[in-house]
Structure formats: structure tokens, C-alpha cells
Design a protein around this motif. Sequence first.
Motif, PDB file in Angstrom:
ATOM      1  N   SER A  55      -6.629   0.376  -6.100  1.00 13.48           N
ATOM      2  CA  SER A  55      -6.460   1.487  -5.168  1.00 13.48           C
ATOM      3  C   SER A  55      -6.577   1.012  -3.725  1.00 13.48           C
ATOM      4  O   SER A  55      -5.765   1.362  -2.870  1.00 13.48           O
ATOM      5  N   GLN A  56      -7.592   0.191  -3.454  1.00 14.02           N
ATOM      6  CA  GLN A  56      -7.807  -0.268  -2.078  1.00 14.02           C
ATOM      7  C   GLN A  56      -6.672  -1.185  -1.618  1.00 14.02           C
ATOM      8  O   GLN A  56      -6.175  -1.066  -0.498  1.00 14.02           O
ATOM      9  N   ILE A  57      -6.256  -2.096  -2.481  1.00 15.67           N
ATOM     10  CA  ILE A  57      -5.201  -3.045  -2.093  1.00 15.67           C
ATOM     11  C   ILE A  57      -3.891  -2.307  -1.829  1.00 15.67           C
ATOM     12  O   ILE A  57      -3.194  -2.578  -0.849  1.00 15.67           O
ATOM     13  N   LEU A  58      -3.561  -1.322  -2.684  1.00 16.12           N
ATOM     14  CA  LEU A  58      -2.304  -0.584  -2.491  1.00 16.12           C
ATOM     15  C   LEU A  58      -2.359   0.294  -1.235  1.00 16.12           C
ATOM     16  O   LEU A  58      -1.328   0.710  -0.730  1.00 16.12           O
ATOM     17  N   HIS A  59      -3.593   0.591  -0.762  1.00 16.61           N
ATOM     18  CA  HIS A  59      -3.730   1.342   0.489  1.00 16.61           C
ATOM     19  C   HIS A  59      -4.084   0.431   1.657  1.00 16.61           C
ATOM     20  O   HIS A  59      -4.542   0.919   2.700  1.00 16.61           O
ATOM     21  N   ASP A  60      -3.943  -0.905   1.449  1.00 17.36           N
ATOM     22  CA  ASP A  60      -4.262  -1.877   2.498  1.00 17.36           C
ATOM     23  C   ASP A  60      -5.694  -1.760   3.000  1.00 17.36           C
ATOM     24  O   ASP A  60      -5.963  -1.892   4.200  1.00 17.36           O
ATOM     25  N   LYS A  61      -6.592  -1.484   2.060  1.00 15.79           N
ATOM     26  CA  LYS A  61      -8.000  -1.413   2.457  1.00 15.79           C
ATOM     27  C   LYS A  61      -8.792  -2.489   1.731  1.00 15.79           C
ATOM     28  O   LYS A  61      -8.256  -3.212   0.898  1.00 15.79           O
ATOM     29  N   GLY A  62     -10.102  -2.585   1.990  1.00 14.18           N
ATOM     30  CA  GLY A  62     -10.993  -3.487   1.262  1.00 14.18           C
ATOM     31  C   GLY A  62     -10.824  -4.928   1.691  1.00 14.18           C
ATOM     32  O   GLY A  62      -9.906  -5.271   2.428  1.00 14.18           O
ATOM     33  N   ARG A  63     -11.762  -5.769   1.238  1.00 13.13           N
ATOM     34  CA  ARG A  63     -11.702  -7.198   1.567  1.00 13.13           C
ATOM     35  C   ARG A  63     -11.489  -7.999   0.300  1.00 13.13           C
ATOM     36  O   ARG A  63     -12.407  -8.218  -0.468  1.00 13.13           O
ATOM     37  N   PHE A  64     -10.254  -8.395   0.045  1.00 14.08           N
ATOM     38  CA  PHE A  64      -9.944  -9.184  -1.142  1.00 14.08           C
ATOM     39  C   PHE A  64      -9.173 -10.426  -0.713  1.00 14.08           C
ATOM     40  O   PHE A  64      -8.522 -10.428   0.329  1.00 14.08           O
ATOM     41  N   SER A  65      -9.228 -11.471  -1.534  1.00 15.33           N
ATOM     42  CA  SER A  65      -8.488 -12.698  -1.217  1.00 15.33           C
ATOM     43  C   SER A  65      -6.990 -12.417  -1.272  1.00 15.33           C
ATOM     44  O   SER A  65      -6.535 -11.483  -1.941  1.00 15.33           O
ATOM     45  N   GLN A  66      -6.235 -13.247  -0.572  1.00 13.06           N
ATOM     46  CA  GLN A  66      -4.790 -13.129  -0.566  1.00 13.06           C
ATOM     47  C   GLN A  66      -4.266 -13.201  -2.004  1.00 13.06           C
ATOM     48  O   GLN A  66      -3.345 -12.465  -2.375  1.00 13.06           O
ATOM     49  N   GLN A  67      -4.893 -14.052  -2.801  1.00 17.16           N
ATOM     50  CA  GLN A  67      -4.479 -14.250  -4.193  1.00 17.16           C
ATOM     51  C   GLN A  67      -4.602 -12.941  -5.001  1.00 17.16           C
ATOM     52  O   GLN A  67      -3.694 -12.569  -5.739  1.00 17.16           O
ATOM     53  N   THR A  68      -5.732 -12.248  -4.814  1.00 21.72           N
ATOM     54  CA  THR A  68      -5.947 -10.988  -5.538  1.00 21.72           C
ATOM     55  C   THR A  68      -4.945  -9.931  -5.074  1.00 21.72           C
ATOM     56  O   THR A  68      -4.367  -9.193  -5.876  1.00 21.72           O
ATOM     57  N   ARG A  69      -4.733  -9.867  -3.760  1.00 22.72           N
ATOM     58  CA  ARG A  69      -3.778  -8.896  -3.223  1.00 22.72           C
ATOM     59  C   ARG A  69      -2.385  -9.103  -3.813  1.00 22.72           C
ATOM     60  O   ARG A  69      -1.723  -8.157  -4.227  1.00 22.72           O
ATOM     61  N   GLU A  70      -1.975 -10.370  -3.873  1.00 23.54           N
ATOM     62  CA  GLU A  70      -0.639 -10.656  -4.412  1.00 23.54           C
ATOM     63  C   GLU A  70      -0.550 -10.290  -5.884  1.00 23.54           C
ATOM     64  O   GLU A  70       0.438  -9.717  -6.338  1.00 23.54           O
ATOM     65  N   LEU A  71      -1.603 -10.656  -6.617  1.00 25.55           N
ATOM     66  CA  LEU A  71      -1.636 -10.343  -8.048  1.00 25.55           C
ATOM     67  C   LEU A  71      -1.433  -8.847  -8.270  1.00 25.55           C
ATOM     68  O   LEU A  71      -0.615  -8.417  -9.090  1.00 25.55           O
ATOM     69  N   VAL A  72      -2.168  -8.031  -7.508  1.00 18.16           N
ATOM     70  CA  VAL A  72      -2.097  -6.578  -7.690  1.00 18.16           C
ATOM     71  C   VAL A  72      -0.716  -6.057  -7.295  1.00 18.16           C
ATOM     72  O   VAL A  72      -0.095  -5.273  -8.023  1.00 18.16           O
ATOM     73  N   ARG A  73      -0.209  -6.506  -6.161  1.00 19.12           N
ATOM     74  CA  ARG A  73       1.095  -6.007  -5.691  1.00 19.12           C
ATOM     75  C   ARG A  73       2.215  -6.407  -6.649  1.00 19.12           C
ATOM     76  O   ARG A  73       3.099  -5.607  -6.949  1.00 19.12           O
ATOM     77  N   GLN A  74       2.157  -7.651  -7.133  1.00 18.29           N
ATOM     78  CA  GLN A  74       3.195  -8.108  -8.063  1.00 18.29           C
ATOM     79  C   GLN A  74       3.121  -7.339  -9.381  1.00 18.29           C
ATOM     80  O   GLN A  74       4.147  -6.980  -9.959  1.00 18.29           O
ATOM     81  N   THR A  75       1.899  -7.096  -9.845  1.00 17.95           N
ATOM     82  CA  THR A  75       1.739  -6.346 -11.097  1.00 17.95           C
ATOM     83  C   THR A  75       2.277  -4.930 -10.938  1.00 17.95           C
ATOM     84  O   THR A  75       2.977  -4.407 -11.812  1.00 17.95           O
ATOM     85  N   ALA A  76       1.960  -4.311  -9.796  1.00 21.04           N
ATOM     86  CA  ALA A  76       2.434  -2.947  -9.522  1.00 21.04           C
ATOM     87  C   ALA A  76       3.959  -2.908  -9.545  1.00 21.04           C
ATOM     88  O   ALA A  76       4.565  -2.011 -10.150  1.00 21.04           O
ATOM     89  N   GLU A  77       4.576  -3.921  -8.921  1.00 20.34           N
ATOM     90  CA  GLU A  77       6.035  -3.966  -8.858  1.00 20.34           C
ATOM     91  C   GLU A  77       6.620  -4.179 -10.251  1.00 20.34           C
ATOM     92  O   GLU A  77       7.561  -3.500 -10.661  1.00 20.34           O
ATOM     93  N   ARG A  78       6.028  -5.149 -10.986  1.00 22.30           N
ATOM     94  CA  ARG A  78       6.532  -5.487 -12.313  1.00 22.30           C
ATOM     95  C   ARG A  78       6.475  -4.269 -13.254  1.00 22.30           C
ATOM     96  O   ARG A  78       7.393  -4.031 -14.034  1.00 22.30           O
ATOM     97  N   LEU A  79       5.410  -3.466 -13.151  1.00 21.59           N
ATOM     98  CA  LEU A  79       5.255  -2.302 -14.041  1.00 21.59           C
ATOM     99  C   LEU A  79       6.078  -1.099 -13.570  1.00 21.59           C
ATOM    100  O   LEU A  79       6.172  -0.099 -14.276  1.00 21.59           O
ATOM    101  N   GLY A  80       6.629  -1.191 -12.355  1.00 27.46           N
ATOM    102  CA  GLY A  80       7.445  -0.084 -11.859  1.00 27.46           C
ATOM    103  C   GLY A  80       6.629   1.045 -11.270  1.00 27.46           C
ATOM    104  O   GLY A  80       6.990   2.223 -11.364  1.00 27.46           O
ATOM    105  N   TYR A  81       5.491   0.714 -10.659  1.00 25.99           N
ATOM    106  CA  TYR A  81       4.662   1.728 -10.010  1.00 25.99           C
ATOM    107  C   TYR A  81       5.344   2.203  -8.734  1.00 25.99           C
ATOM    108  O   TYR A  81       5.794   1.391  -7.930  1.00 25.99           O
TER     109      TYR A  81
END
Lengths: 336, 336
Positions: free
Chosen positions: A21-47
Motif C-alpha cells: 500500500s505504501q509503495i503504490l502510494h509513494d510513501k514509506g521507507r523501503f529499498s529500491q529493490q523492494t519498491r521495484e519488486l512490488v511495482r513489477q508484481t503489481a504490473e504483472r498481476l494486472g493491478y
Amino acid sequence: MAFVTIRDIAQEAGVSVTAVSQILHDKGRFSQQTRELVRQTAERLGYVPDQRARAMRSAATQTVGLLVPDLRNPYFADMVSSMEEELYRRGFTTLIGSYGERVDRQDAFLRSLLGQRIDGAIVVPQGGLSQGLQLLIERKLPLVFVDRLVPGAENVPFVVSDPKPGLEEALERLAGLGHRAIGFVSHSALGSFSVNERAKAFSAAIRERIPGGTGVVVDCNSTVESRSSALERLNNAGVTAIICAYSPDAITMLGLLQERGIAIGDAVSLISFDDIEAFRLMVPQVSVISQQADAMGRLGVEMLIRRIASGTEVAAHTHYVPTVLHMRGSCGVAVV
Amino acid sequence: MAFVTIRDIAQEAGVSVTAVSQILHDKGRFSQQTRELVRQTAERLGYVPDQRARAMRSAATQTVGLLVPDLRNPYFADMVSSMEEELYRRGFTTLIGSYGERVDRQDAFLRSLLGQRIDGAIVVPQGGLSQGLQLLIERKLPLVFVDRLVPGAENVPFVVSDPKPGLEEALERLAGLGHRAIGFVSHSALGSFSVNERAKAFSAAIRERIPGGTGVVVDCNSTVESRSSALERLNNAGVTAIICAYSPDAITMLGLLQERGIAIGDAVSLISFDDIEAFRLMVPQVSVISQQADAMGRLGVEMLIRRIASGTEVAAHTHYVPTVLHMRGSCGVAVV
């Protein structure tokens, strides 16, 4: 899969729902790696973003934590039961804790609660702004305090009983029965905001409602010895009626009076705070100043659900529930 | 940071503790990307495998779920409080639920509980093997039933009160006071195993302890009308003493008798199951058959902790806690 929620993304990526939720709203403090993982997963699943509202709704746990000082005290058992019923009616499950009026147990429960999946909490707190309460506030968990205010936590919504209307009516009725010297039993060791407020309200009300009358305030703790000594002091001061701020004190004192053969409602009149079943079962029935535990419980639930919807940044309000007097057989004409 | 746990890795990487644990043990189904993120984070933080045992210990939740029928019933409030105290003493936090004797609410709580992080549960169940109870058993959650047995769930350890010793002593004492016709009030609508067992034990005990005596069993539900009608039937049958299987029935009936001016402990004797505070506060004090709620609670906790340690594959045992009679003013010489 009918539609993709942030829960699906979290599961697939092996990250927490909050992180997604935080990464998709550009919030929180996460590593670049985690951010990419979440965004790519969201895209792959068709969110898609317009599912955001629905996803957030389904991510809610529909569970609320509820903490009270003592379930053996029927006042809190009543309050908890009406809150639980109201929450169930609104689709929430309730996780209840009690802490035997001990701050260490209160804080242990609150810390554990933060590790659970909950949407918010209703707390009847003990004493001041403890570490556990601070943690809850810092985590921005939707929160409502009931029955007892915590100094320093004024940004938390608060439901409290107003002791004044019930106390004023009690003093007027006692004055009408000829009582001029009224005893009041406080219990400061409890560290309870609302119990302490009653002592203050008593001192103010007696000046207004029984002009020229005498108010004698004594303090006791939870031992029989201390309650017996408080009774002794009231007796020596010549009071003909007693008001107890805390119902467990009244129960012990009624037992002590009966043991000593002092007729309740005749030789001495007694009124207690808390409209508990035991007071209706005793002979004579005991007059009470009711805090309307059911009404307070339902209001607390209402306020929490609003808080969950609006977030914790919105200004907090304090709601007062007036006390009500129920006059019964434990009060009679003053014997002077 | 003194040492690195899987919790630290999870926080740093923004993934769940479960995901970290599974990935580090080469288990679970995660993307290559997630696996790499977790492994790299573990390496970067200096996590070493021989901390595995310590990390797994810290992953135990030390939290137990506790479900009872009704917190307004002081018998269950007492039992829950002693269990919670005992669990706190042993380092566990307790999440309590109550369900107003309704199976739908029981099951809703149990389903919600399975979504929380808990090590086990103690349940006072309602009725039969409901969906919620089945779910708990299928998930192999360490589980103990207290007070009420669930037919078909014999592989769950069970703490139950044995009604026989207390009932037999009650009948002997009543016989000694000249009572020959004894009424018994059951409450089958509750669907409670232990309440039903009391009715069976009564019928057996009266044959043994009052040879030639009469036992009259009537049934009621939770309405005042039904309780009033049960009293009427007992009166018509000529009983001089009444034993109530369920304390809320006794409380209503005592009120009805007092309303009608029937002297308790004189015109009629009464004994109730459940040693609740209200019975000690009433005048006359009410005789009780105590199930020793504290002892049952502590034993339930003991059994659950053993179950958590041993797993749910170990054979389950049933433990009986004997009932004890406390004779008080509500019993007197029979008026025939």
C-alpha cells in the motif's frame, strides 16, 4: 481471480500488505529493490489504480481490540459485552483483554495487540500515558479511550461519564430525606481519571445543593482494612449518608455494615456509583448513580468506527454521557 | 543491535517474517526476486544460521485465544480472569472473545482468530461440532475445551466439572433437613454439555441418596415467563427444595420468590450451581454447588501449554474437577 487487490500483490511478492500500500502510494521507507519488486508484481498481476478503493476495503481486517481494567468488575463486563454486541452488529470481531488494574499487564496486552491484525482499539486505560499507550498513539492506530482520560493524550477521542447530574440529584434527594452530613468514599490509589472526577464533582455539588451542609471525603484502597477504617472515620464524623465512587468499595462496606448489625436504609443511607446487577439483587436494593455503561459502550464503538473511516489526523472530540440516579431501598430518612 | 533475527530481516526488506523464515529454509513459493532480496538482506545484516533456534523462538507469538459464552455471566468472567492471570504469569498474552451463547457469533470469532497470530486456544463451546470448531481442529491449532464437551471432538483435551460429588452432598444435607421432594431446574435450550450432565447426575443421585424420595425435573429457558412457569410447576408438585443447574435461572427465580413474599430458606430452600459473588451478597446468602471455576481455569491453561509443547497428534485426555457444596442461609428445615 476476479480482480487484483493489494493483498494479492503482497502474497505474490512475499511482502506485507502495508508495504504494498505504501509503495503504490509513494510513501514509506523501503529499498529500491523492494519498491521495484512490488511495482513489477503489481504490473504483472494486472493491478489497476481504480481498484484502489475496493482493495483498501478488502484489506481491512474488520477486527477491533478492546481493553478493560477488570472483567470481574460487572460494570466493565457489562460495558465490554454491549460494545462487543454493537461491533458484531456492524460486522467487526472483537479481541478483548483485561489487565487486573495493573499497568504492566495493560502495556503487555497493547504491545501484543500491535502485532495482531486489527483496525483499531477501544481502551479503558489505567493511570497516565504509559509506554504501551504511547506506542499505540505513535503507530497512528485508530483509538478511542472510554471511561478514563489519559493526561497528555488529548488527541485521542474520549467517551466519559459526567458525574455531575447524577451526583446533584443524589444530594438533592438525600437533603429531602433530612441528610445534612454526607460522606464520600474516594479511591485515589486506582489512578482512575473518572473515579477522581467524582470526588471533585461531589465537593462542588455539596456546596450548591446542600447549603450549610457538611461533606466528608475519605479515601480507601482495595483492602478490607482500608475500607473498614474509611467507614470508621465517616462514622466518627457523624455522617448519615454515604456515597461510594467505586462500586467494589460499596460492596465490601455493605457487607461490613450488615456484619455489625447497622441497618442499611435506616441507620445509614448508601448510594454507589455503577449500576451493577448485584445492587439490584441485594436486600435492600442499593441506590446507584448509573454511568449508563451500555450507552457509553455504544458511543465508544460509534466513535471508533468513525475514526477508522476518517483516519487519526482528524481532530479528536470528547463526549460526555450524563449520569442518572436510581433511588432504591438503601436510602431512607436521616436518623440524627 | 545485539544480534540479527529473521524479524530484523523482514523489517529491513519489507517482507513478512513467514516469508523470511521460509526462504531461509528453502521452503515456500516465492519469486526468484523475493528470494534474492531476502538472502541479500540477511547477508548484509550479518544474519548467521546458528541463530536459527533463537530466531524461531522469537517467532512464537506467546498469544492464546480464549472464548467463553457470556462475560455478563460472573461464572465465566471469573473463569476467564483466572485463566488470563495464569497465562500472564507464564508469559502469554490472552485475546478474549465472548459470543452471547450464539453459535453464529462463536464461529465468527473463531474464524477471525485463525487470521491472528496465536499459539493456541481455550474454548467454552456452544452446542455441537460447528463449522468454526471444525476449522480450528482441521488447522491443528493446539486447543482445549473447558466446561462443555463437544460430541464428535473427542481428540481435543477437555476440562470438565464433575457434578456428582456436589450434588450428592447437597441431597444428603437436604435429606438431613427433612426434605423428601426435591425440584431440579434444567435449561436444555442452552445446548450445554455440562448443564445437561447435571440433570442426569441429579436423577441418579436422588435414587441413591434419598431412597423413597421424589425428584421433579422441570426445564426452562432464559425468559422470565418460562422461569416463572417452571417455579409454578415445582410448587404444584409439592417440592420443598429446588436445585438450579444454571445460575441465571436461580437469580430470576429468587427475585420471583421474593416478589411473591415466599421466604427463602424457610418456605422454600434453594441451591444453585455456580459460586458467583451475587449469591454471597444476597440476604439470605444462597447455597451453591461450586464448580471451582478458578481450578478449572488453571487446569485448562496447564493443558493448553502442554498441548502447545507436544503438538496436537498426542492423545487427548479429559480431566474432571469435582464440584463442592457450600451450604448457606437459603437452605433450612423442610416445611411440609
